[in-house]
Design an enzyme around this catalytic site. Structure first.
Site: not given
Ligand code: BTN
Length: 385
Positions: A246, A181, A382
């Site tokens: 996390k 994100r 946060r």
């Molecule tokens: C986050 O926590 O910021 C979201 C992470 C999301 C990661 C997943 S892995 C599969 C899919 N492909 C990506 O490039 N991102 C999501």
């Protein structure tokens, strides 16, 4: 020899086809490993063909075969690997280095060869399908496991616009440009996590999908509970947490009409076994399924199957009832409610207390000057442990 592609699962939906497209000797093959296409819903060309051209990965094309050779943890000499794969020992060494750089612990044992620190389980579409519920399988248009992609979500975004009501699932062992994100990147060591994305069409418009990442979080948490891993909390809007760290993240990307047909690409990243030298650049405490399960995480194919079981049912229910139908389930796992939060917005950092989640999935925060509902796109939370 590399493991032969598994036989199609006997209880796949009627007429379902499990195909193997990419094997040890086929250096020019696409690295898409196993593909399941449900003929009941996968009759459009765009759903049959990967969006990433085969030549995009040719450079790394011996990697799946190489990893297949060493996956069981037994030592293999560089010579034997070179002979089996039909390449030079230098080429084998180069790819071993590549895998090490990507987080796989491979030792070179004098007189024996290369050996993995621990056996690994590779993602495999038939194995995933074999343990899914028939109802969930019937709601999938396709499931495809790639060896390497830039990002599973980018792959499905390239294919968006052709989907039917059934979900298209894309997984990859390696993401070279995994995305999180708010422009962050997402890294996982090879086979140390699950990177999956699901493309799903919705008829009600993007405006109705505000709570989507929250219900996806519920589905993933339920799936982990199904596998005996309780105590997974949800940190609004997209993190799964365990013991204050996390465990998984969700990235939802939308396209299409605000009030008509639209699609969501739901990216899910789950930490399975990150290992000591996880080269992760994670900017917050992290944990993984190995830690949560006392050292023996469930096989990744099983985790994917349980997540898909829960997710397809959740998405169908969400499409009809919206987030309101999930608010009680969300509240049970909400680790933010009642806590002081630091809300990072474009205009700076603001302190407040998280009060609740509204029917659209927005976070209600009490600030000194009153309560405000925050949409997931605009803030980062946060200060929640
Ligand atoms: C986050 O926590 O910021 C979201 C992470 C999301 C990661 C997943 S892995 C599969 C899919 N492909 C990506 O490039 N991102 C999501």
């Amino acid at each position: 020899m590399p493991a032969a592609p598994p036989a199609p699962s006997s209880d796949a939906p009627t007429g379902a086809k499990v195909a193997w497209s990419g094997h040890a000797g086929d250096h020019a093959a696409t690295l898409a490993a196993h593909v399941f296409a449900n003929p009941a819903v996968a009759d459009r060309p765009a759903l049959r063909k990967p969006a990433t051209p085969a030549h995009a990965h040719r450079r790394d094309s011996i990697l799946p075969a190489l990893i297949g050779e060493i996956a069981d943890g037994a030592a293999c000499s560089g010579n034997d690997l070179a002979n089996t794969l039909g390449v030079s020992r230098a080429a084998v060494w180069k790819q071993i280095e590549h895998l090490r750089e990507r987080g796989l612990a491979i030792s070179a044992v004098p007189g024996q060869g290369y050996r993995l620190a621990a056996p690994i389980d590779l993602l495999d579409a038939p194995a995933i399908l074999a343990t899914m519920t028939p109802a969930a399988r019937a709601r999938l248009a396709e499931i495809r496991v790639h060896w390497q992609l830039d990002s599973t979500s980018s792959e499905l975004l390239r294919r968006a616009g052709t989907e039917t009501g059934a979900a298209v699932v894309c997984l990859a062992e390696i993401q070279t440009h995994g995305r999180g994100r708010r422009g962050r990147s997402w890294h996982t060591p090879v086979t140390g996590g699950i990177a999956m994305s699901v493309l799903k069409r919705f008829e009600g418009g993007m405006a109705s999908l505000a709570g989507l990442s929250l219900v996806v979080g519920i589905a993933v948490a339920q799936a982990l509970e199904d596998l005996g891993m309780g105590g997974v909390g949800l940190k609004w809007p997209n993190d799964l947490m365990a013991n204050g760290a996390k465990l998984a993240g969700i990235l939802v990307e939308l396209g299409g009409d605000a009030h008509g047909p639209c699609h969501a690409v739901i990216g899910i990243g789950i930490n399975c076994r990150l290992g000591a030298r996880a080269d992760l650049s994670i900017d917050q405490p992290w944990t993984d399924l190995a830690t949560l399960s006392g050292g023996t995480p469930p096989p990744r194919n099983l985790v994917v199957a349980r997540v898909l079981d829960r997710l397809v049912a959740t998405l169908d229910r969400f499409a009809v009832d919206g987030f309101a139908a999930f608010s009680a389930e969300y509240a049970q796992r909400d680790v933010v409610r009642g806590h002081r939060v630091s809300v990072v917005r474009a205009d700076g950092r603001h302190e407040g207390v998280a009060r609740d989640i509204d029917v659209r999935g927005a976070l209600i925060v009490a600030f000194d000057d009153g309560e405000r509902s925050l949409d997931s796109g605009e803030v980062s939370i946060r200060g929640i442990a």
